[in-house]
Design a protein around this motif. Structure first.
Motif, PDB file in Angstrom:
ATOM      1  N   SER A   5     -31.238  73.156  37.002  1.00  0.00           N
ATOM      2  CA  SER A   5     -29.607  73.602  37.116  1.00  0.00           C
ATOM      3  C   SER A   5     -29.314  74.310  38.292  1.00  0.00           C
ATOM      4  O   SER A   5     -28.382  75.185  38.289  1.00  0.00           O
ATOM      5  N   PHE A  45     -25.873  74.332  39.694  1.00  0.00           N
ATOM      6  CA  PHE A  45     -25.162  74.840  38.619  1.00  0.00           C
ATOM      7  C   PHE A  45     -24.907  76.322  38.801  1.00  0.00           C
ATOM      8  O   PHE A  45     -23.997  76.834  38.326  1.00  0.00           O
ATOM      9  N   TRP A  46     -25.455  76.932  39.778  1.00  0.00           N
ATOM     10  CA  TRP A  46     -25.445  78.421  40.003  1.00  0.00           C
ATOM     11  C   TRP A  46     -24.152  78.643  40.412  1.00  0.00           C
ATOM     12  O   TRP A  46     -23.443  78.101  41.257  1.00  0.00           O
ATOM     13  N   LEU A 105     -23.866  79.741  37.579  1.00  0.00           N
ATOM     14  CA  LEU A 105     -23.800  79.653  35.960  1.00  0.00           C
ATOM     15  C   LEU A 105     -25.068  78.991  35.509  1.00  0.00           C
ATOM     16  O   LEU A 105     -26.027  78.565  36.288  1.00  0.00           O
ATOM     17  N   LYS A 162     -26.458  74.828  31.516  1.00  0.00           N
ATOM     18  CA  LYS A 162     -25.520  74.195  31.442  1.00  0.00           C
ATOM     19  C   LYS A 162     -25.310  73.287  30.309  1.00  0.00           C
ATOM     20  O   LYS A 162     -24.298  72.987  29.903  1.00  0.00           O
ATOM     21  N   THR A 220     -23.491  75.210  27.537  1.00  0.00           N
ATOM     22  CA  THR A 220     -21.947  75.509  27.755  1.00  0.00           C
ATOM     23  C   THR A 220     -21.289  75.036  26.754  1.00  0.00           C
ATOM     24  O   THR A 220     -21.346  73.906  26.204  1.00  0.00           O
ATOM     25  N   TYR A 240     -22.285  70.354  39.092  1.00  0.00           N
ATOM     26  CA  TYR A 240     -21.872  71.517  39.947  1.00  0.00           C
ATOM     27  C   TYR A 240     -20.998  72.419  38.936  1.00  0.00           C
ATOM     28  O   TYR A 240     -20.358  72.222  37.919  1.00  0.00           O
ATOM     29  N   PRO A 241     -20.805  73.926  39.115  1.00  0.00           N
ATOM     30  CA  PRO A 241     -20.102  74.675  38.309  1.00  0.00           C
ATOM     31  C   PRO A 241     -18.731  74.470  38.033  1.00  0.00           C
ATOM     32  O   PRO A 241     -18.322  74.811  37.178  1.00  0.00           O
ATOM     33  N   ALA A 254     -18.348  83.525  33.702  1.00  0.00           N
ATOM     34  CA  ALA A 254     -19.359  83.480  32.789  1.00  0.00           C
ATOM     35  C   ALA A 254     -19.509  84.821  31.660  1.00  0.00           C
ATOM     36  O   ALA A 254     -18.477  85.620  31.642  1.00  0.00           O
ATOM     37  N   ILE A 281     -15.816  81.318  40.808  1.00  0.00           N
ATOM     38  CA  ILE A 281     -16.660  81.143  39.683  1.00  0.00           C
ATOM     39  C   ILE A 281     -17.904  81.992  39.739  1.00  0.00           C
ATOM     40  O   ILE A 281     -18.577  82.585  40.800  1.00  0.00           O
ATOM     41  N   LYS A 284     -18.195  82.059  45.124  1.00  0.00           N
ATOM     42  CA  LYS A 284     -19.150  82.088  43.907  1.00  0.00           C
ATOM     43  C   LYS A 284     -19.913  83.520  44.058  1.00  0.00           C
ATOM     44  O   LYS A 284     -20.483  83.901  45.127  1.00  0.00           O
TER      45      LYS A 284
END
Length: 408
Positions: free
Chosen positions: A15, A18-19, A21, A24, A27, A220-221, A329, A369, A387
């Motif tokens: 992931s 996905f950073w 976060l 995933k 979630t 992606y986040p 988050a 994010i 981010k």
């Protein structure tokens, strides 16, 4: 309807795209982790369900699924989808469907798979989707209208067709797939697809199902926001906890559809405009405005805050903020006056840097994010698409223009 013998869910990815976060597959949407929703969606189509996790998330997966499915730990010596598949070769025998845990479809297409299996002696079925926009995935190579193979992530001007192969594959003999992968070599991150190409050299009977339904992913986040909208589409009416478990001021305005869990408190002159989800024990304080947003458990949306089209995980605390088109988050805290800018003045789509490369989010509006347990000081401004990592401290009055890495 025929049930497919085995279904494998691939959930071992790191992931990194996905950073900031994490996890995933865990979630939560409308109070339930997406992986559980996936299992529920496919349970009627398969006899045995397996999840392939990593050494890092193995414990979390087992705790989440309990005894519903079997969790297999991916061999770290072979990464990617191919490594996840090969990790199952001693457990899974016979026919199988391979799915990706971060892709969410209308899984009734599995009934179409089952129908094709019953009607003909098919060796391989894949889910296909026509596209007119470039997507960094696997494209189908046709010759004389027959499927000849797949190309993973071709450069945009060398796309072999307008048809994508989605990660939803049926194989009549799992062992043939694993053997094909084992004798395949590649210097790219496409061993799974190349392994299927090797399998196709044996001239199996191939079918595909052209998919026209919704397709959402968590790659992606910012995809959390589109996935959120997908689940919001299923909310048609208000669903509020028992009145004895809620505290809603007489002057508050609730314009549905809204899901509100027990323990929620809504203050005077607050307004909630659906579709919205408000998790257990969350406080929507006086004069707050929440629009088309997903709020987790034990959150505080302080007085005079506005939260619009955003996803907030558990234990988020806001104090006189504007949060638009953002993802916060667990445990994020915003001091008074923090604002997430969500629109570029040049009106171009928001860009985001992922693994040192700029990625077009294809979104005209995207806020911040923010990773787990990060605190942002009073009167700070976060640029569109920025981010911020996990456990960070942003000092008061900062203007955050670029991504901030995790604080260890």
């Amino acid at each position: 309807m025929k049930k497919i013998k085995n279904i494998i869910i691939l959930a071992g990815g790191d992931s990194d795209r996905f950073w900031p976060l994490k996890n995933k597959f865990l979630t939560s949407f409308l109070g339930k982790p997406i992986l559980l929703r996936l299992i529920e969606s496919i349970s009627n189509y398969g006899e045995h369900i397996f999840i392939v996790g990593s050494e890092a998330n193995n414990g979390m997966l087992k705790e989440l699924v309990k005894s519903k499915v079997e969790v297999i730990v991916q061999d770290p010596r072979v990464d990617g989808m191919a490594g996840a598949v090969l990790s199952c070769k001693d457990k899974v025998k016979g026919e199988v469907v391979v799915l990706n845990a971060s892709d969410f479809f209308d899984f009734s297409f599995l009934a179409d798979f089952a129908k094709k299996i019953e009607e003909t002696k098919v060796d391989y079925i894949f889910l296909a989707k026509k596209t007119t926009q470039y997507f960094p995935g696997a494209y189908v190579v046709f010759s004389d209208n027959k499927v000849k193979g797949f190309v993973e992530k071709p450069v945009p001007d060398k796309v072999p067709s307008g048809v994508l192969k989605l990660v939803a594959d049926y194989f009549s003999d799992f062992q043939k797939l694993t053997k094909s992968i084992e004798k395949t070599t590649t210097n790219k991150d496409d061993l799974y697809e190349q392994g299927i190409n090797t399998l196709l050299l044996s001239k199996p009977v191939i079918e595909y199902v052209l998919y026209e339904g919704p397709w959402y992913m968590l790659k992606y986040p910012w995809h959390v926001l589109s996935m959120m909208k997908h689940f919001f589409d299923g909310i048609k009416t208000n669903k509020l906890a028992d009145s004895k478990d809620l505290t809603i001021a007489e002057t508050a305005i609730i314009q549905g559809p809204v899901i509100m869990e027990k323990g929620v408190k809504v203050g005077h002159f607050a307004k909630i405009t659906g579709p919205c989800y408000i998790g257990e024990n969350t406080i929507i304080a006086d004069y707050a405005l929440v629009r088309e947003s997903h709020i987790g458990r034990n959150c505080l949306i302080g007085s005079s805050c506005e939260v619009a089209r955003s996803y907030l995980a558990d234990r988020v605390s806001l104090h006189r903020n504007y949060v638009g088109d953002s993802v916060l988050a667990e445990g994020v805290l915003f001091g008074s006056g923090v604002v997430t800018a969500n629109f570029r003045f040049d009106e171009n789509e928001v860009q985001s840097v992922v693994k040192e490369k700029k990625v077009n989010t294809n979104m005209k509006k995207l806020g911040a994010i923010v990773g787990k347990n990060t605190k942002v000081g009073v009167n700070s401004t976060l640029y569109p698409g920025v981010k911020i990592g996990n456990n960070c401290l942003v000092f008061p009055g900062e203007i955050v223009r670029k991504d901030i890495p995790d604080k260890q």
